[in-house]
Design an enzyme around this catalytic site. Structure first.
Site, PDB file in Angstrom:
ATOM      1  N   GLU A  55      -8.364  -1.466   6.905  1.00 57.14           N
ATOM      2  CA  GLU A  55      -7.821  -1.177   5.575  1.00 57.14           C
ATOM      3  C   GLU A  55      -8.325  -2.162   4.540  1.00 57.14           C
ATOM      4  OE1 GLU A  55      -4.637   0.893   8.071  1.00 57.14           O
ATOM      5  OE2 GLU A  55      -5.290  -1.200   8.082  1.00 57.14           O
ATOM      6  N   THR A  56      -8.432  -1.652   3.321  1.00 53.65           N
ATOM      7  CA  THR A  56      -8.745  -2.442   2.126  1.00 53.65           C
ATOM      8  C   THR A  56      -7.728  -2.051   1.067  1.00 53.65           C
ATOM      9  OG1 THR A  56     -11.105  -2.536   2.636  1.00 53.65           O
ATOM     10  CG2 THR A  56     -10.470  -2.889   0.334  1.00 53.65           C
TER      11      THR A  56
END
Length: 286
Positions: A55-56
């Site tokens: 995830e970002t």
């Protein structure tokens, strides 16, 4: 007709954090763009794909009057309404950037799933587990498919439950942590089912439960440490009497990580906590 050009890239504060581990570089990494307000969804998705992390996130000004900040959470291919380690890591990044919560000791994060409270828990942060939007027994056909995907006999799966709080997890209970660690999954057999597996450790172990989460599809991967699944699993385990009101779960062991998730049920809330430490800080041209 000519289209308006995209704004020129600019330097934005950026940090990469190690979440859910007290040991450096043995948790789940998270990339955070601290100033993401003028980025388009397409730009966010492209950057999240490029970081190649699970995830970002992108921090933005809140739109809800009770929120301290807003976050958008992206995997390499889609946006999530909520996720656990991005919640803790984003909260830490916001604090590290000088954020001051409106309420003393409690941050309020706005995300697509709604408002999520985050508090300091000693030297860690913890989020209040969001309500489960699907919490029910798993159909026998799905349990049989999961058994095939875990390469286990059907009777080894003691129980199963849908644990949906954004990501669509299915939780499966095994008899022991050793059985969990021995799994060698067949991702093809899992099909499109996101499966988290839980097994209790012996009474004298450093953690109470061992957790592994498997995400099929093109990526076909095991997640190092998964806050969203552990939040749902805590509601299931504590609610069914299988876990005490406070416990520690280990995750990532099979991947050489040392994830630790600290769960505490207090009043009507279940708090899911862990360490969150910035390991890379600087700027990104975006």
């Amino acid at each position: 007709m000519s289209q308006n050009p995209s704004p020129a890239p600019r330097r934005r504060p950026f940090t990469q954090l190690d979440v859910f581990s007290d040991e450096p570089y043995r948790g789940n990494p998270l990339a955070v763009v601290v100033e993401g307000a003028d980025l388009t969804t397409a730009q966010m998705q492209q950057f999240a794909n490029w970081t190649n992390l699970s995830e970002t996130t992108f921090l933005l000004p809140p739109t809800h009057p009770d929120a301290d900040y807003r976050v958008r959470i992206f995997t390499g291919s889609e946006e999530f309404p909520f996720a656990g380690h991005p919640t803790l890591g984003s909260a830490q990044a916001w604090l590290d950037a000088g954020g001051v919560p409106k309420q003393d000791g409690v941050l309020v994060q706005e995300c697509a799933a709604g408002l999520v409270r985050v508090k300091r828990d000693g030297g860690r942060l913890a989020f209040a587990a969001p309500p489960l939007t699907r919490f029910e027994a798993v159909a026998e056909a799905d349990m049989a498919q999961i058994a095939d995907g875990l390469r286990l006999p059907r009777q080894a799966l003691l129980d199963g439950s849908w644990l949906v709080n954004g990501p669509e997890w299915i939780g499966v209970l095994l008899a022991s942590a050793g059985e969990v660690l021995a799994i060698r999954p067949d991702f093809t057999a899992l099909g499109d089912l996101n499966v988290g597996v839980i097994g209790p450790h012996a009474a004298d172990a450093a953690a109470d439960f061992e957790v592994r989460t498997f995400i099929p599809g093109e990526a076909a991967t095991e997640d190092p440490v998964t806050g969203s699944f552990n939040a749902g699993a805590a509601q299931w385990l504590i609610g069914s009497g299988r876990a005490p009101s406070s416990y520690v779960a280990a995750q990532g062991t099979a991947l050489g990580r040392a994830g630790r998730i600290y769960v505490d049920a207090m009043d009507s809330d279940i708090w899911v906590g862990g360490s969150s430490t910035a390991r890379i800080s600087g700027a990104v041209l975006l």
